[in-house]
Write an enzyme that holds these catalytic residues in place. Structure first.
Site, short mmCIF file in Angstrom:
data_model
loop_
_atom_site.label_atom_id
_atom_site.label_comp_id
_atom_site.label_asym_id
_atom_site.label_seq_id
_atom_site.Cartn_x
_atom_site.Cartn_y
_atom_site.Cartn_z
NE ARG A 128 0.16 -0.24 -10.22
CZ ARG A 128 0.20 -1.53 -9.92
NH1 ARG A 128 0.76 -2.40 -10.74
NH2 ARG A 128 -0.34 -1.98 -8.79
CD GLU A 181 -1.34 -5.05 4.83
OE1 GLU A 181 -0.95 -5.00 3.65
OE2 GLU A 181 -2.47 -4.64 5.19
CD1 TRP A 218 1.61 -7.14 2.11
CD2 TRP A 218 2.86 -6.02 0.64
NE1 TRP A 218 1.29 -5.82 2.22
CE2 TRP A 218 2.04 -5.10 1.34
CE3 TRP A 218 3.74 -5.54 -0.34
CZ2 TRP A 218 2.08 -3.72 1.09
CZ3 TRP A 218 3.77 -4.17 -0.59
CH2 TRP A 218 2.95 -3.28 0.11
CE1 TYR A 237 0.61 1.98 2.33
CE2 TYR A 237 1.36 -0.16 1.56
CZ TYR A 237 0.55 0.93 1.42
OH TYR A 237 -0.34 1.00 0.38
CB CYS A 260 -2.94 2.05 -2.03
SG CYS A 260 -2.40 1.05 -3.41
NE ARG A 314 -0.60 5.50 -4.63
CZ ARG A 314 -0.73 4.58 -5.58
NH1 ARG A 314 -1.52 4.81 -6.63
NH2 ARG A 314 -0.08 3.43 -5.51
CB SER A 315 -4.63 3.59 -5.71
OG SER A 315 -5.05 2.56 -6.59
CG ASP A 348 -9.29 -3.62 -5.53
OD1 ASP A 348 -10.52 -3.73 -5.72
OD2 ASP A 348 -8.49 -4.56 -5.74
#
Length: 273
Positions: free
Chosen positions: A21, A58, A80, A103, A155, A175-176, A178
């Site tokens: 995306r 965070e 963010w 989150y 993520c 799930r994702s 980096d």
């Protein structure tokens, strides 16, 4: 942290190039797992510098249940900012800097169909104390009914606790992933969360199990990854928490310290939004 470097190398050498995306191509492998025993030291990456202060800021922001990027900025963290300012998100925001039901909001203010809120994190801590044998000690951030109300769908989607022999372990599904920019940050964040929850439940932090879905390296990170893989890992640091903190909501920035952290120089890379 050798297993992280091995995973990074595996994706680089065996992944499939595909689009996503963000419009920035990536090389990806589906399905991996890493395990980090806290007795080996705190799993902060040493082959480059971990932004430890941003990471703990965070996490404290998540624990607070906040969606206001300005509160995160006050802690000195700006990771963010781009999401808060993204054009696709601005029309949906309730106010400037609002990131929606991300989150921390899901952790602390999950909404039932009747509108009542569930504090999943508090419930998990209660279960660890009262029902440590339970297989239902789970905190979920993936709320299908509210994904469109989030500046970024989670993520790291959910995590589960496991208690055995007076030791606490945590497994998180992501799930994702980096692999270059995000994963070292995520490893440290959930390992820190494990230590914090262990302290407030009078347990020993044991193992962080990291289960990964779509493991990818962005094509414009290849040179940085190759540079990092040339570096030899250094001894892991130790985590020091203020021992007087017995409530998860009482931790502040100054209560969390990384001790004896040796690392190679930082390696900069652009973040795909």
């Amino acid at each position: 942290m050798k297993q992280y470097l091995d995973a990074l190398k595996h994706v680089l050498e065996n992944g499939t190039d595909k689009q996503n995306r963000t419009g920035t191509g990536a090389r990806a492998v589906f399905g991996m797992q890493m395990r980090f025993n806290m007795n080996d030291g705190f799993p902060a990456v040493t082959t480059k510098k971990l932004a430890f202060n941003s990471m703990k800021a965070e996490l404290l922001w998540f624990i607070k249940g906040s969606s206001d990027v300005k509160e995160l900025q006050k802690l000195g963290c700006h990771i963010w900012d781009a999401n808060a300012e993204a054009d696709y998100w601005k029309p949906k925001a309730r106010f400037s800097g609002d990131l929606g039901r991300i989150y921390g909001v899901q952790w602390r203010k999950w909404k039932n169909p009747d509108g009542k809120e569930v504090d999943q994190l508090t419930e998990a801590i209660k279960k660890i104390k009262e029902e440590p044998f339970s297989r239902r000690i789970i905190v979920n951030a993936w709320n299908p009914g509210e994904l469109e109300q989030m500046a970024l769908p989670p993520c790291h989607t959910f995590f589960q606790f496991f208690v055995a022999d007076n030791k606490l372990s945590l497994q998180m599904y992501q799930r994702s992933c980096d692999m270059f920019l995000g994963i070292p940050f995520n490893i440290a964040s959930y390992s820190l969360l494990l230590h914090m929850i262990a302290q407030v439940t009078d347990l020993e932090p044991h193992e962080f199990v990291h289960t990964l879905g779509d493991c990818h390296i962005y094509l414009n990170h290849f040179n940085q990854v190759k540079d990092q893989l040339k570096r030899e890992p250094l001894p892991l640091p130790q985590l020091k928490l203020n021992p007087n903190i017995k409530n998860i909501d009482d931790f502040k920035m100054e209560d969390i310290e990384l001790v004896n952290y040796e690392h190679h120089p930082a390696i900069k890379a652009p973040m795909a939004i």
